[in-house]
Write a protein that holds these residues in place. Structure first.
Motif, mmCIF file in Angstrom:
data_model
loop_
_atom_site.group_PDB
_atom_site.id
_atom_site.type_symbol
_atom_site.label_atom_id
_atom_site.label_comp_id
_atom_site.label_asym_id
_atom_site.label_seq_id
_atom_site.Cartn_x
_atom_site.Cartn_y
_atom_site.Cartn_z
ATOM 1 N N HIS A 49 0.818 -1.201 0.000
ATOM 2 C CA HIS A 49 0.000 0.000 0.000
ATOM 3 C C HIS A 49 0.859 1.261 0.000
ATOM 4 O O HIS A 49 0.544 2.244 -0.676
ATOM 5 C CB HIS A 49 -0.940 -0.003 1.217
ATOM 6 N N LEU A 50 1.960 1.226 0.770
ATOM 7 C CA LEU A 50 2.863 2.376 0.798
ATOM 8 C C LEU A 50 3.540 2.570 -0.559
ATOM 9 O O LEU A 50 3.747 3.708 -0.997
ATOM 10 C CB LEU A 50 3.918 2.186 1.893
ATOM 11 N N MET A 51 3.877 1.461 -1.222
ATOM 12 C CA MET A 51 4.496 1.557 -2.541
ATOM 13 C C MET A 51 3.538 2.206 -3.531
ATOM 14 O O MET A 51 3.941 3.053 -4.348
ATOM 15 C CB MET A 51 4.909 0.163 -3.029
ATOM 16 N N LEU A 52 2.276 1.824 -3.466
ATOM 17 C CA LEU A 52 1.277 2.402 -4.362
ATOM 18 C C LEU A 52 1.097 3.879 -4.059
ATOM 19 O O LEU A 52 1.009 4.715 -4.972
ATOM 20 C CB LEU A 52 -0.048 1.656 -4.215
ATOM 21 N N PRO A 65 -5.801 -11.610 -16.079
ATOM 22 C CA PRO A 65 -6.657 -12.559 -16.816
ATOM 23 C C PRO A 65 -7.652 -13.308 -15.919
ATOM 24 O O PRO A 65 -8.769 -13.576 -16.329
ATOM 25 C CB PRO A 65 -5.643 -13.535 -17.439
ATOM 26 N N ASP A 66 -7.227 -13.643 -14.678
ATOM 27 C CA ASP A 66 -8.148 -14.371 -13.806
ATOM 28 C C ASP A 66 -8.815 -13.418 -12.823
ATOM 29 O O ASP A 66 -8.226 -12.442 -12.355
ATOM 30 C CB ASP A 66 -7.415 -15.485 -13.035
ATOM 31 N N GLU A 67 -10.048 -13.727 -12.500
ATOM 32 C CA GLU A 67 -10.883 -12.846 -11.682
ATOM 33 C C GLU A 67 -10.346 -12.677 -10.266
ATOM 34 O O GLU A 67 -10.399 -11.587 -9.693
ATOM 35 C CB GLU A 67 -12.305 -13.409 -11.639
ATOM 36 N N THR A 68 -9.810 -13.738 -9.665
ATOM 37 C CA THR A 68 -9.334 -13.672 -8.281
ATOM 38 C C THR A 68 -8.180 -12.689 -8.136
ATOM 39 O O THR A 68 -8.166 -11.854 -7.225
ATOM 40 C CB THR A 68 -8.886 -15.066 -7.799
ATOM 41 N N THR A 69 -7.192 -12.778 -9.041
ATOM 42 C CA THR A 69 -6.045 -11.864 -8.986
ATOM 43 C C THR A 69 -6.489 -10.427 -9.210
ATOM 44 O O THR A 69 -6.016 -9.506 -8.534
ATOM 45 C CB THR A 69 -4.998 -12.247 -10.046
ATOM 46 N N THR A 70 -7.403 -10.239 -10.150
ATOM 47 C CA THR A 70 -7.922 -8.898 -10.428
ATOM 48 C C THR A 70 -8.563 -8.305 -9.189
ATOM 49 O O THR A 70 -8.306 -7.150 -8.829
ATOM 50 C CB THR A 70 -8.946 -8.928 -11.575
ATOM 51 N N PHE A 71 -9.380 -9.095 -8.503
ATOM 52 C CA PHE A 71 -10.074 -8.555 -7.324
ATOM 53 C C PHE A 71 -9.086 -8.232 -6.207
ATOM 54 O O PHE A 71 -9.230 -7.231 -5.508
ATOM 55 C CB PHE A 71 -11.127 -9.528 -6.809
ATOM 56 N N LYS A 72 -8.058 -9.071 -6.034
ATOM 57 C CA LYS A 72 -7.065 -8.793 -4.989
ATOM 58 C C LYS A 72 -6.344 -7.478 -5.261
ATOM 59 O O LYS A 72 -6.079 -6.698 -4.345
ATOM 60 C CB LYS A 72 -6.066 -9.947 -4.896
ATOM 61 N N ARG A 73 -6.026 -7.230 -6.523
ATOM 62 C CA ARG A 73 -5.377 -5.968 -6.875
ATOM 63 C C ARG A 73 -6.325 -4.797 -6.636
ATOM 64 O O ARG A 73 -5.929 -3.753 -6.112
ATOM 65 C CB ARG A 73 -4.923 -6.002 -8.334
ATOM 66 N N GLN A 74 -7.570 -4.963 -7.040
ATOM 67 C CA GLN A 74 -8.557 -3.910 -6.824
ATOM 68 C C GLN A 74 -8.763 -3.659 -5.335
ATOM 69 O O GLN A 74 -8.971 -2.519 -4.908
ATOM 70 C CB GLN A 74 -9.879 -4.302 -7.479
ATOM 71 N N GLU A 75 -8.670 -4.734 -4.549
ATOM 72 C CA GLU A 75 -8.834 -4.616 -3.105
ATOM 73 C C GLU A 75 -7.739 -3.734 -2.502
ATOM 74 O O GLU A 75 -7.999 -2.878 -1.650
ATOM 75 C CB GLU A 75 -8.787 -6.020 -2.484
ATOM 76 N N ASP A 76 -6.500 -3.928 -2.972
ATOM 77 C CA ASP A 76 -5.389 -3.102 -2.495
ATOM 78 C C ASP A 76 -5.582 -1.644 -2.895
ATOM 79 O O ASP A 76 -5.340 -0.720 -2.101
ATOM 80 C CB ASP A 76 -4.067 -3.621 -3.054
ATOM 81 N N ALA A 97 -8.231 -0.034 -0.797
ATOM 82 C CA ALA A 97 -7.757 0.239 0.563
ATOM 83 C C ALA A 97 -6.975 1.552 0.612
ATOM 84 O O ALA A 97 -7.154 2.366 1.525
ATOM 85 C CB ALA A 97 -6.888 -0.918 1.053
ATOM 86 N N VAL A 98 -6.104 1.756 -0.381
ATOM 87 C CA VAL A 98 -5.314 2.993 -0.443
ATOM 88 C C VAL A 98 -6.217 4.195 -0.702
ATOM 89 O O VAL A 98 -6.107 5.227 -0.035
ATOM 90 C CB VAL A 98 -4.219 2.884 -1.524
ATOM 91 N N VAL A 99 -7.105 4.064 -1.671
ATOM 92 C CA VAL A 99 -8.026 5.162 -1.994
ATOM 93 C C VAL A 99 -8.907 5.489 -0.789
ATOM 94 O O VAL A 99 -9.110 6.656 -0.446
ATOM 95 C CB VAL A 99 -8.894 4.788 -3.216
ATOM 96 N N GLY A 100 -9.400 4.461 -0.117
ATOM 97 C CA GLY A 100 -10.256 4.687 1.046
ATOM 98 C C GLY A 100 -9.532 5.417 2.164
ATOM 99 O O GLY A 100 -10.089 6.329 2.789
#
Length: 208
Positions: free
Chosen positions: A1-4, A43-54, A57-60
């Protein structure tokens, strides 16, 4: 999160929206988060959601700081003690905070069993189910529901038989957990006397 958060692309995108589109900082952060979520899709939904989750979290966290709101103010206002929280999404940080409020569990419309929030909920023994479409409308006006964190199911207005079954299931699980914990501090060996060392990925003190 800090890197982002420290990524120059993230900062430059926010600045671009503020200067070029004349929008406020909060909306610029939101727009940047939306763009990153699309750009980092996998390409896979699980990885996409984990990235979106991070990203969420930062945006929030940024929006919370910019708005000068008390951390997780909306959860405090929801009066969740001894209730099930129903929401669109819950960040891992919010899950930890939720545990301290004695909530009975939570249900989210988005996500999946292997997202960060769900993994953390299981480690904190907090019943949770995610990925139930339109769950807020499904539970609208309902006063009783069974949240089965073991199976990942939600039963609305359960029958007496369903209530009895799940009470027995919880009781059995508590007995099993007690039996397993009896040997938790003992050294682990295979049947042929080889020592086993277990390691775990622990991110928060609460998980210990």
């Amino acid at each position: 999160h800090l890197m982002l958060l420290n990524d120059p692309i993230f900062r430059e995108s926010c600045e671009f929206f503020i200067r070029k589109e004349k929008i406020n900082a909060e909306w610029a952060v939101e727009r940047t988060g939306q763009q990153l979520a699309v750009a980092l899709a996998a390409p896979d939904e699980t990885t996409t959601f984990k990235r979106q989750e991070d990203i969420q979290a930062v945006v929030g966290a940024l929006l919370q700081t910019l708005s000068q709101l008390e951390p997780f103010y909306w959860i405090r206002q929801a009066r969740v003690k001894n209730r099930i929280l129903v929401t669109d999404y819950l960040s891992p940080q919010a899950v930890v905070f939720l545990k301290s409020l004695n909530v009975m569990g939570f249900v989210t419309q988005s996500g999946g069993r292997n997202t960060h929030s769900m993994i953390l909920a299981r480690s904190l023994c907090l019943p949770a189910v995610s990925g139930i479409a339109d769950v807020k409308n499904i539970l609208a006006g309902q006063t009783k529901a069974i949240l089965n964190g073991f199976e990942g199911t939600l039963i609305v207005e359960p029958t007496p038989e369903e209530e009895r079954f799940h009470r027995e299931l919880l009781s059995k699980h508590q007995v099993l957990e007690g039996l397993l914990l009896q040997g938790a501090r003992q050294a682990a060996f295979t049947k042929d006397k080889n020592r086993i060392r277990f390691e775990a990925n622990v991110e928060l003190p609460e998980e210990v």
